[in-house]
Design a protein around this motif. Structure first.
Motif, short mmCIF file in Angstrom:
data_model
loop_
_atom_site.label_atom_id
_atom_site.label_comp_id
_atom_site.label_asym_id
_atom_site.label_seq_id
_atom_site.Cartn_x
_atom_site.Cartn_y
_atom_site.Cartn_z
N LEU A 1 31.57 47.92 123.25
CA LEU A 1 30.77 48.42 122.14
C LEU A 1 31.02 49.91 121.91
CD1 LEU A 1 28.50 48.24 120.04
CD2 LEU A 1 26.86 48.52 121.89
N LYS A 2 31.05 50.66 122.98
CA LYS A 2 31.30 52.09 122.88
C LYS A 2 32.69 52.37 122.31
CE LYS A 2 31.87 56.20 125.78
NZ LYS A 2 31.85 56.72 127.18
N LEU A 3 33.69 51.64 122.80
CA LEU A 3 35.06 51.86 122.33
C LEU A 3 35.22 51.42 120.88
CD1 LEU A 3 37.05 50.70 125.47
CD2 LEU A 3 36.69 53.05 124.69
N GLU A 4 34.56 50.34 120.51
CA GLU A 4 34.65 49.89 119.12
C GLU A 4 34.07 50.93 118.18
OE1 GLU A 4 33.81 48.29 115.36
OE2 GLU A 4 32.21 48.79 116.77
N ARG A 5 32.97 51.54 118.56
CA ARG A 5 32.37 52.58 117.73
C ARG A 5 33.28 53.79 117.63
NH1 ARG A 5 26.04 52.47 119.82
NH2 ARG A 5 25.42 50.60 118.65
N LEU A 6 33.94 54.12 118.71
CA LEU A 6 34.86 55.26 118.69
C LEU A 6 36.06 55.02 117.80
CD1 LEU A 6 34.91 56.37 122.45
CD2 LEU A 6 33.96 57.64 120.52
N SER A 7 36.48 53.76 117.72
CA SER A 7 37.71 53.45 116.98
C SER A 7 37.47 53.11 115.52
CB SER A 7 38.42 52.27 117.65
OG SER A 7 37.65 51.09 117.52
N ARG A 8 36.22 52.85 115.13
CA ARG A 8 35.97 52.41 113.76
C ARG A 8 36.24 53.55 112.79
NH1 ARG A 8 31.73 48.11 111.55
NH2 ARG A 8 32.45 47.18 113.48
N LYS A 9 37.05 53.25 111.78
CA LYS A 9 37.44 54.26 110.80
C LYS A 9 36.75 54.07 109.44
CE LYS A 9 40.70 56.37 113.24
NZ LYS A 9 40.65 55.58 114.48
N THR A 10 36.31 52.84 109.15
CA THR A 10 35.80 52.54 107.81
C THR A 10 34.41 51.92 107.89
OG1 THR A 10 38.02 52.17 106.95
CG2 THR A 10 36.20 51.25 105.68
N ASN B 1 22.32 59.05 108.63
CA ASN B 1 22.10 59.80 109.88
C ASN B 1 22.41 58.95 111.10
OD1 ASN B 1 20.90 62.64 109.69
ND2 ASN B 1 19.79 61.55 108.07
N LEU B 2 21.98 57.71 111.08
CA LEU B 2 22.22 56.80 112.19
C LEU B 2 23.71 56.52 112.36
CD1 LEU B 2 20.96 54.95 114.36
CD2 LEU B 2 20.84 53.16 112.62
N LEU B 3 24.40 56.27 111.25
CA LEU B 3 25.83 55.95 111.31
C LEU B 3 26.65 57.13 111.81
CD1 LEU B 3 26.27 53.97 107.97
CD2 LEU B 3 26.08 53.05 110.27
N VAL B 4 26.32 58.30 111.34
CA VAL B 4 27.08 59.49 111.74
C VAL B 4 26.96 59.72 113.24
CG1 VAL B 4 27.18 61.99 111.52
CG2 VAL B 4 26.96 60.58 109.48
N ASP B 5 25.80 59.43 113.81
CA ASP B 5 25.61 59.59 115.24
C ASP B 5 26.36 58.54 116.05
OD1 ASP B 5 23.99 61.78 114.84
OD2 ASP B 5 22.13 60.62 114.84
N LYS B 6 26.43 57.31 115.53
CA LYS B 6 27.02 56.22 116.31
C LYS B 6 28.54 56.12 116.12
CE LYS B 6 22.93 53.27 116.60
NZ LYS B 6 22.87 53.31 118.06
N PHE B 7 29.02 56.37 114.92
CA PHE B 7 30.46 56.23 114.63
C PHE B 7 31.03 57.62 114.36
CE2 PHE B 7 28.29 52.38 113.18
CZ PHE B 7 28.92 51.42 113.96
N THR B 8 31.47 58.25 115.39
CA THR B 8 31.84 59.67 115.30
C THR B 8 33.23 59.90 114.73
OG1 THR B 8 32.60 59.55 117.60
CG2 THR B 8 30.32 60.28 117.20
N ASN B 9 34.04 58.86 114.63
CA ASN B 9 35.42 59.05 114.17
C ASN B 9 35.71 58.37 112.83
OD1 ASN B 9 36.42 60.60 116.38
ND2 ASN B 9 36.39 58.75 117.64
N ILE B 10 34.70 58.11 112.04
CA ILE B 10 34.93 57.45 110.76
C ILE B 10 35.71 58.36 109.83
CG2 ILE B 10 33.00 55.85 110.83
CD1 ILE B 10 31.37 57.81 109.23
N ARG B 11 36.56 57.75 109.03
CA ARG B 11 37.37 58.48 108.05
C ARG B 11 37.04 58.06 106.61
NH1 ARG B 11 38.18 60.47 112.20
NH2 ARG B 11 40.12 61.04 113.25
N ASN B 12 36.59 56.81 106.44
CA ASN B 12 36.38 56.27 105.10
C ASN B 12 34.96 55.73 104.99
OD1 ASN B 12 39.27 56.58 104.92
ND2 ASN B 12 39.45 54.61 105.94
N VAL B 13 34.21 56.19 103.98
CA VAL B 13 32.84 55.75 103.77
C VAL B 13 32.71 55.30 102.32
CG1 VAL B 13 30.40 56.36 103.77
CG2 VAL B 13 31.92 57.27 105.54
N TYR B 14 32.22 54.08 102.11
CA TYR B 14 32.09 53.52 100.77
C TYR B 14 30.63 53.13 100.52
CZ TYR B 14 37.16 53.04 101.30
OH TYR B 14 38.49 53.27 101.52
N PHE B 15 29.99 53.79 99.55
CA PHE B 15 28.67 53.40 99.08
C PHE B 15 28.82 52.67 97.76
CE2 PHE B 15 27.75 57.06 101.74
CZ PHE B 15 26.56 56.72 102.37
N ASP B 16 28.03 51.60 97.58
CA ASP B 16 28.02 50.88 96.31
C ASP B 16 26.60 50.43 96.04
OD1 ASP B 16 28.35 49.35 94.07
OD2 ASP B 16 30.15 48.33 94.78
#
Length: 622
Positions: free
Chosen positions: A41-50, A64-79
């Motif tokens: 779980l920890k490694l998956e969160r570290l590796s998630r980009k999108t 706020n919750l996502l930014v704390d949990k997924f620290t390496n995200i590169r792509n964020v899509y709101f719709d």
């Protein structure tokens, strides 16, 4: 050994992270992998980009919750186009404390199950006390964008219809996320200040979408072009009433690397298009719906944009064949051409394209009433690389045009015909005999096409996978028998083909086991035996539309769903012999169902409780 975790001991973290990078696009697979153990779980969160976020109860808190949990995200899509239902209010007689306790338990369960995946969270999980609630809380605000700005390595940001976002939030993102490369602001009311900040701070920006950004004027786009114009490659502008030629002149001056431009505006005139053509020599894709643009603009495109590969022109009523002649003479790399509602173009335009653009692979002619047989014949003779042809509302194009296409365009894979009254069986036979690689054939309301043409398709086009014959009332069972014997279809639509009955559909059931989509609506002669055969022969069916089939009963439905366990969509309105029993059978038998369309009065209370989220009704109670 019992109690010994071989996976965690043997596999190094670097290898697990590498595995996660190869399943980036499969959210369900990543979610399942993260459930293996806390380490995964920890490694998956570290590796998630999108991360993709739909309508949520409180998007700012979620960010706020996502930014704390997924620290390496590169792509964020709101719709935020998705509808959001109101959270349930507490019942009379229940205390607020007990309601709060239930809500908190629900929230805890939901978070544990999601394991870091928050692509969509229902608003019920976000509120505890709901004496009143504000619809604005369902929209992302500047506070959420400020939190997102902590992701300093953000590269792609999409804010589709986030109407509560302003320049302040966008400015915060721009100042902190200087590696931003792609920004989609469709439907946002951001102003010039926010766009200017993006231009000043995001010098690597390559892709910008400003569709329906009504708060923008020339000032914002001019400043952006001056700031990050050297890196900008893709720009889209639509329904921005205050963006004029001044903005396009700035784009032409600063955006020398621009490759794609999409414009939909009644305020853009020739000067803006000419400036872009002169200043953007690398332009490859140009899509225009600008009613005030004339021949002068497109002559400039033909003169300066020799790298042009895709040209789409919509609703042009102020230019003539001169424009297309210039394109044909200069744009030798053109591969994709769309002409929609261009009333003053004639066969001369297609002749120029055919003689000058021999690499053409895709052509769509829609509602250009002065283009006829001779123009398309030129394409058939001169464009051997043509892969897709769409003729919509082309009354003057006759059979001989498709004879030339069949003879000269042997690589053709897709043909679309809509309301082409002069095209008949001879044309389809020529296509079948010449274009044996055909994979998709869509025909709608072409009343001269009947069994003979479709039989030829079945006998010659062995790679056909997608066949649509909507309201072709001369097509009958013999045509489908030939198709079932010669092709392995995955998609079939024969809606409104009144001569098709059980024999034709049974032939498809026995010959096309890979079928996943079937529309047999408005077939008056279809009975339960056809549905039974479909259930036996096409177990992979996901979408079935059988509305207005007056002989179908509950018995046929039960046979269908017994074997088609992958069914996701079923439309069955105006089927008089389908009752609440049949609807209940469908809902209870198909665990993957996502949508059932039926009359409301046919749904029992028990079925409504069991499948309320997937039921859609033809009409509401009056």
């Amino acid at each position: 050994m019992k109690g010994y975790d071989m996976i965690n001991t043997i596999l190094p973290e670097e290898l697990i992270l590498e595995i996660f990078t190869h399943i980036e696009e499969s959210k369900s697979t990543r979610d399942s992998s993260s459930l293996v153990c806390k380490r995964w779980l920890k490694l998956e969160r570290l590796s998630r980009k999108t991360i993709r976020i739909g309508a949520t109860g409180n998007p700012d808190d979620l960010v706020n919750l996502l930014v704390d949990k997924f620290t390496n995200i590169r792509n964020v899509y709101f719709d935020e186009r998705l509808p959001v239902s109101s959270p349930p209010l507490p019942q009379y007689g229940s205390s607020s404390s007990s309601y709060r306790s239930r809500s908190n338990r629900s929230k805890k369960r939901r978070r544990n199950k999601s394991t870091g995946s928050f692509s969509k969270i229902q608003p019920q999980a976000e509120y505890s006390e709901l004496e009143t609630f504000d619809l604005e809380s369902f929209s992302l605000t500047d506070s959420g964008l400020t939190a997102l700005a902590r992701v300093t390595r953000l590269e792609k940001l999409s804010l589709i219809w986030c109407s509560s976002v302003t320049s302040a939030g966008l400015k915060s993102v721009a100042e902190n996320c200087r590696s931003l490369k792609c920004l989609d602001l469709q439907g946002c009311y951001v102003g010039n200040e926010g766009l200017a900040a993006v231009g000043q701070c995001c010098r690597q920006l390559e892709d910008l979408n400003l569709r329906f950004c009504e708060g923008l004027t020339d000032t914002g786009l001019v400043e952006l072009a001056a700031g990050c114009g050297k890196s900008l490659k893709v720009l889209g502008v639509a329904a921005c009433a205050n963006i004029t030629d001044t903005s396009l002149e700035a784009v032409g001056s600063h955006c020398t690397s621009l490759q794609t431009l999409s414009l939909d505006s009644e305020f853009i005139k020739n000067n803006g298009i000419v400036s872009v053509a002169q200043g953007c020599p690398l332009l490859k894709v140009l899509k225009l719906q600008c009613i005030n643009v004339t021949d002068e603009a497109l002559l400039a495109v033909g003169t300066y944009c020799s790298s042009l590969e895709l040209l789409a022109l919509y609703s042009f009523q102020r230019f003539t064949d001169r424009s297309l002649c210039a394109i044909g003479n200069k744009c030798k790399k053109l591969k994709n051409l769309t002409l929609s509602d261009c009333y003053f173009l004639s066969d001369k335009s297609l002749e120029a394209i055919g003689s000058g653009c021999s690499k053409l692979t895709h052509l769509e002619v829609n509602g250009c009433h002065n283009i006829g047989t001779f123009g398309l014949e030129s394409i058939g003779r001169s464009c051997p690389s043509l892969l897709e042809l769409a003729l919509l509302y082309c009354q003057k194009i006759g059979n001989h045009a498709l004879y030339e296409v069949g003879r000269g365009c042997r690589l053709l894979q897709a043909l679309h015909l809509v309301d082409c009254s002069s095209i008949g069986d001879d044309a389809i036979c020529n296509i079948a005999q010449g274009c044996k690689n055909l994979k998709k054939l869509h025909i709608r309301r072409c009343y001269e096409i009947g069994d003979r043409g479709i039989i030829a398709i079945g006998e010659n086009c062995k790679y056909l996978m997608d066949l649509s014959l909507r309201f072709c009332d001369r097509v009958g069972d013999d045509a489908l028998i030939a198709v079932g014997q010669g092709c392995s279809l995955r998609h079939l639509n024969v809606s409104g083909c009144h001569q098709i009955g059980d024999a034709g559909i049974m032939a498809i059931a026995s010959g096309c086991p890979q079928l996943v989509y079937l529309d047999i609506s408005v077939l008056q002669n279809l009975s339960d035996i056809a549905l039974a055969e479909l259930g036996e022969g096409c177990p992979l069916l996901r979408d079935v539309i059988l509305s207005h089939c007056r002989k179908i009963t509950d018995v046929g439905l039960s046979h269908l769903v017994k074997k088609c366990t992958h069914l996701e969509t079923c439309h069955m309105v105006y089927c008089p012999f389908v009752t609440s029993v049949g609807v209940a059978t469908v809902v209870s038998s198909c665990v993957n169902l996502k949508k059932v369309l039926v009359e409301k009065w046919k749904v029992s209370e028990r079925t409504r409780r069991r499948g309320g989220s997937i039921l859609s009704y033809l009409c509401v109670d009056l």
